[in-house]
Scaffold this motif. Structure first.
Motif, PDB file in Angstrom:
ATOM      1  N   TRP A  57      13.325 -12.166   4.945  1.00 41.17           N
ATOM      2  CA  TRP A  57      12.594 -11.001   4.758  1.00 41.17           C
ATOM      3  C   TRP A  57      11.220 -11.338   4.463  1.00 41.17           C
ATOM      4  O   TRP A  57      11.076 -11.724   3.220  1.00 41.17           O
ATOM      5  CB  TRP A  57      13.313 -10.063   3.859  1.00 41.17           C
ATOM      6  CG  TRP A  57      12.650  -8.840   3.581  1.00 41.17           C
ATOM      7  CD1 TRP A  57      12.023  -8.322   2.336  1.00 41.17           C
ATOM      8  CD2 TRP A  57      12.611  -7.770   4.398  1.00 41.17           C
ATOM      9  NE1 TRP A  57      11.624  -7.235   2.582  1.00 41.17           N
ATOM     10  CE2 TRP A  57      11.781  -6.591   3.845  1.00 41.17           C
ATOM     11  CE3 TRP A  57      12.973  -7.376   5.702  1.00 41.17           C
ATOM     12  CZ2 TRP A  57      11.692  -5.481   4.473  1.00 41.17           C
ATOM     13  CZ3 TRP A  57      12.650  -6.168   6.195  1.00 41.17           C
ATOM     14  CH2 TRP A  57      11.938  -5.282   5.616  1.00 41.17           C
ATOM     15  N   VAL A  78       8.927  -6.589   7.806  1.00 46.63           N
ATOM     16  CA  VAL A  78       8.383  -5.495   7.248  1.00 46.63           C
ATOM     17  C   VAL A  78       7.452  -4.766   8.130  1.00 46.63           C
ATOM     18  O   VAL A  78       7.693  -3.543   8.582  1.00 46.63           O
ATOM     19  CB  VAL A  78       7.597  -5.726   5.891  1.00 46.63           C
ATOM     20  CG1 VAL A  78       7.022  -4.211   5.308  1.00 46.63           C
ATOM     21  CG2 VAL A  78       8.502  -6.527   4.908  1.00 46.63           C
ATOM     22  N   TYR A 111       8.317  -1.006  10.083  1.00 50.43           N
ATOM     23  CA  TYR A 111       7.388   0.358   9.816  1.00 50.43           C
ATOM     24  C   TYR A 111       6.733   0.544  11.288  1.00 50.43           C
ATOM     25  O   TYR A 111       6.388   1.676  11.482  1.00 50.43           O
ATOM     26  CB  TYR A 111       6.315  -0.032   8.891  1.00 50.43           C
ATOM     27  CG  TYR A 111       6.734   0.276   7.514  1.00 50.43           C
ATOM     28  CD1 TYR A 111       6.884   1.484   6.891  1.00 50.43           C
ATOM     29  CD2 TYR A 111       7.333  -0.821   6.820  1.00 50.43           C
ATOM     30  CE1 TYR A 111       7.474   1.824   5.788  1.00 50.43           C
ATOM     31  CE2 TYR A 111       7.758  -0.578   5.378  1.00 50.43           C
ATOM     32  CZ  TYR A 111       7.932   0.816   5.142  1.00 50.43           C
ATOM     33  OH  TYR A 111       8.442   0.830   3.712  1.00 50.43           O
ATOM     34  N   ALA A 126       1.994   0.523   9.124  1.00 51.21           N
ATOM     35  CA  ALA A 126       1.891   0.382   7.712  1.00 51.21           C
ATOM     36  C   ALA A 126       0.613   0.237   7.273  1.00 51.21           C
ATOM     37  O   ALA A 126      -0.314  -0.560   7.863  1.00 51.21           O
ATOM     38  CB  ALA A 126       2.924  -0.543   7.039  1.00 51.21           C
ATOM     39  N   GLU A 158       1.593  -0.689   1.804  1.00 52.84           N
ATOM     40  CA  GLU A 158       3.190  -0.354   2.114  1.00 52.84           C
ATOM     41  C   GLU A 158       3.664  -1.588   2.608  1.00 52.84           C
ATOM     42  O   GLU A 158       5.003  -1.785   2.293  1.00 52.84           O
ATOM     43  CB  GLU A 158       3.193   0.824   3.347  1.00 52.84           C
ATOM     44  CG  GLU A 158       2.759   2.170   2.596  1.00 52.84           C
ATOM     45  CD  GLU A 158       2.667   3.242   4.118  1.00 52.84           C
ATOM     46  OE1 GLU A 158       2.847   4.209   3.731  1.00 52.84           O
ATOM     47  OE2 GLU A 158       2.259   2.620   5.117  1.00 52.84           O
ATOM     48  N   GLY A 195       6.954  -3.070   0.812  1.00 51.58           N
ATOM     49  CA  GLY A 195       8.119  -3.354   1.469  1.00 51.58           C
ATOM     50  C   GLY A 195       8.801  -4.668   1.432  1.00 51.58           C
ATOM     51  O   GLY A 195       9.919  -4.919   1.262  1.00 51.58           O
ATOM     52  N   LYS A 245      10.719  -4.242  -1.650  1.00 51.95           N
ATOM     53  CA  LYS A 245      12.055  -3.341  -1.618  1.00 51.95           C
ATOM     54  C   LYS A 245      13.231  -4.048  -1.053  1.00 51.95           C
ATOM     55  O   LYS A 245      14.358  -3.606  -1.060  1.00 51.95           O
ATOM     56  CB  LYS A 245      11.448  -2.051  -0.909  1.00 51.95           C
ATOM     57  CG  LYS A 245      10.388  -1.105  -1.590  1.00 51.95           C
ATOM     58  CD  LYS A 245      10.164  -0.113  -1.005  1.00 51.95           C
ATOM     59  CE  LYS A 245       9.071   0.817  -1.797  1.00 51.95           C
ATOM     60  NZ  LYS A 245       8.429   1.807  -0.814  1.00 51.95           N
ATOM     61  N   CYS A 287      13.600  -0.497   2.013  1.00 49.65           N
ATOM     62  CA  CYS A 287      12.860   0.257   2.954  1.00 49.65           C
ATOM     63  C   CYS A 287      13.630   1.241   4.017  1.00 49.65           C
ATOM     64  O   CYS A 287      13.000   2.375   4.150  1.00 49.65           O
ATOM     65  CB  CYS A 287      12.059  -0.845   3.934  1.00 49.65           C
ATOM     66  SG  CYS A 287      11.021  -1.870   2.909  1.00 49.65           S
ATOM     67  N   GLU A 306      14.602   4.474   2.248  1.00 47.77           N
ATOM     68  CA  GLU A 306      13.125   5.448   2.068  1.00 47.77           C
ATOM     69  C   GLU A 306      12.783   5.960   3.289  1.00 47.77           C
ATOM     70  O   GLU A 306      12.449   7.109   3.293  1.00 47.77           O
ATOM     71  CB  GLU A 306      12.047   4.203   1.559  1.00 47.77           C
ATOM     72  CG  GLU A 306      11.002   5.332   0.983  1.00 47.77           C
ATOM     73  CD  GLU A 306       9.960   4.127   0.384  1.00 47.77           C
ATOM     74  OE1 GLU A 306       9.271   3.779   1.160  1.00 47.77           O
ATOM     75  OE2 GLU A 306       9.910   4.073  -0.833  1.00 47.77           O
ATOM     76  N   LEU A 307      12.915   5.294   4.479  1.00 46.41           N
ATOM     77  CA  LEU A 307      12.442   5.889   5.713  1.00 46.41           C
ATOM     78  C   LEU A 307      13.665   7.064   6.100  1.00 46.41           C
ATOM     79  O   LEU A 307      13.194   8.044   6.447  1.00 46.41           O
ATOM     80  CB  LEU A 307      12.294   4.880   7.036  1.00 46.41           C
ATOM     81  CG  LEU A 307      11.137   3.807   6.737  1.00 46.41           C
ATOM     82  CD1 LEU A 307      11.395   2.782   7.712  1.00 46.41           C
ATOM     83  CD2 LEU A 307      10.046   4.560   7.162  1.00 46.41           C
TER      84      LEU A 307
END
Length: 455
Positions: free
Chosen positions: A19, A24, A28, A35, A39, A43, A46, A51, A54-55
């Motif tokens: 990750w 990220v 996005y 992003a 952000e 990200g 998170k 992520c 949240e989206l």
């Protein structure tokens, strides 16, 4: 060949698939409009699960459509206002999928010629963007904009119009090769008698063919909703819709075979066409975060322009931006045909590439009267203390490309920045303008790189 079991398992960062900023940024770009620097950094903390959560949850509603567009029938303002929503939304996944549905049920105000109808249809897409596909298909079928677009409102018992019956099967639910011409002719009879009264669809029983019809091996005195339900019952339907979403979220470089789509398509069917669950399954998958997906699509003009403005934390005229996008080949509310925009490599040719470069220059130079200094890369670099020595190059490369660039390209950009800073500047520039110009030029060059044209 991609293993279907691995493809749709939930992505867990490990080893060669960490990750990182690259993933990220990918999330996005595909599930939002790019992003900002904060952000991207948030990200990383998170994680993929947070992520995506949240989206999917979304945020506050986007700005409401002005009544002046509806009442004044100002179709020219539809693209601009939609871009404003894309720029300001706190629910980017829903807004992104609203455009997906607009392209799927491609309807153009060039023929509808009623901004109120178009805004209502866009609202329908927004409402059901992560909802139930069966419900959306039923409502779109009798939506006033669609009734005008495919001539259903002129289809009578004595002269059935086949347009909607054909596109319902070919483009909206089943795909080519899943129906016969006889199915089209019979289904067209079910769509007779639907008219628009006071801005809403009404069935004129006197103009409706109430006789028995045979559609896709089913017989009965069908009306519009019955034919839609018959299409939803076909085995090909969940595969067709899952395939369209696959190309939108996963990528266009893979042609998904039936075996690869089967797990998600069958899940989609069993859920009763819960589109939100289908979206979630794809966004959480190994395949989505793999090299099979990352930067395997050509950015649409909307994604290109909105992504630049959002990353630069700009506040530009959406009307000016909409006018620029016409040259790039995408005018929201005005797709070129019932098939929508072709997308993919069709977005790029010698002319549209030049227009992308010109738009990138207009947004970064601070000298273009349409955008002025509302998207100033030099101010952004100073804001995050990334405006000295080689830092601006790495900052903008991470912001826009998240490291997806060859080492040689990075070195060339660093060398360019050094030379630009050492060269003399016009006498009429202030010291601040002279210092900022190289930063803006580097940013512009990054936005013209081949890698930045890929999503």
């Amino acid at each position: 060949m991609i293993d279907a079991k691995w493809a749709w398992e939930s992505y867990k960062p490990a080893g060669e698939s960490p990750w990182d900023l690259r993933r990220v940024g990918h999330l996005y770009r595909r599930a939002a409009f790019g992003a900002t620097w904060p952000e991207l950094q948030a990200g990383l903390s998170k994680g993929p699960h947070g992520c995506v959560d949240e989206l999917l949850k979304g945020g506050d509603a986007a700005p409401a459509w002005p009544e002046s567009i509806r009442k004044g029938n100002v179709g020219a303002h539809v693209p601009a206002w939609w871009l404003k929503r894309c720029l300001e939304t706190r629910d980017p996944l829903r807004e992104k999928l609203t455009i997906f549905w607009h392209n799927h049920f491609a309807t153009s105000n060039a023929k509808v010629n009623n901004a109120g109808y178009m805004v209502s249809m866009i609202g329908l897409f927004h409402q059901h963007a992560l909802g139930n596909f069966a419900t959306l298909l039923q409502e779109v079928t009798l939506d006033p904009a669609m009734l005008v677009w495919l001539d259903t409102n002129a289809s009578k018992k004595s002269a059935p119009n086949e347009n909607y019956a054909r596109e319902l099967m070919e483009l909206f639910s089943l795909g080519i090769g899943t129906y016969s011409e006889q199915d089209i002719r019979e289904a067209a009879r079910a769509f007779t008698g639907y008219e628009i009264k006071d801005g809403k669809c009404k069935l004129n029983a006197g103009q409706h063919d109430g006789g028995s019809k045979s559609v896709l091996s089913k017989s009965g005195s069908f009306k519009a909703e019955d034919v839609v339900n018959i299409c939803l019952e076909q085995k090909s339907c969940p595969y067709f819709i899952a395939g369209k979403l696959f190309r939108f979220l996963i990528g266009e470089s893979i042609t998904p075979q039936r075996d690869l789509l089967e797990p998600v398509a069958e899940e989609f069917r069993k859920s009763g066409y819960d589109f939100g669950k289908l979206v979630e399954r794809m966004l959480r998958s190994n395949l989505f975060f793999s090299d099979h997906a990352i930067r395997t699509k050509v950015k649409s003009p909307v994604d290109f322009a909105v992504g630049v403005v959002r990353a630069l934390e700009g506040n530009v005229s959406s009307l000016a931006l909409a006018q620029s996008l016409e040259g790039l080949g995408q005018r929201l509310g005005y797709p070129p045909s019932v098939k929508g925009w072709d997308g993919g490599p069709a977005w790029l040719n010698g002319q549209t590439l030049l227009f992308r470069q010109n738009l990138a220059l207009a947004l970064t130079s601070t000298t273009d009267e349409r955008f002025k200094s509302r998207t100033d890369p030099s101010q952004l670099a100073r804001k995050y203390n990334e405006d000295t020595t080689d830092k601006p190059v790495d900052f903008f490369l991470k912001l826009f490309l998240q490291g997806d660039v060859a080492a040689g390209t990075r070195e060339q950009l660093i060398e360019y920045l050094k030379k630009a800073r050492s060269q003399s500047t016009p006498l009429y520039w202030t010291d601040e303008q002279a210092a900022d110009h190289p930063l803006r030029s580097v940013c512009h060059l990054i936005l013209t790189l081949p890698e930045f044209q890929l999503d």
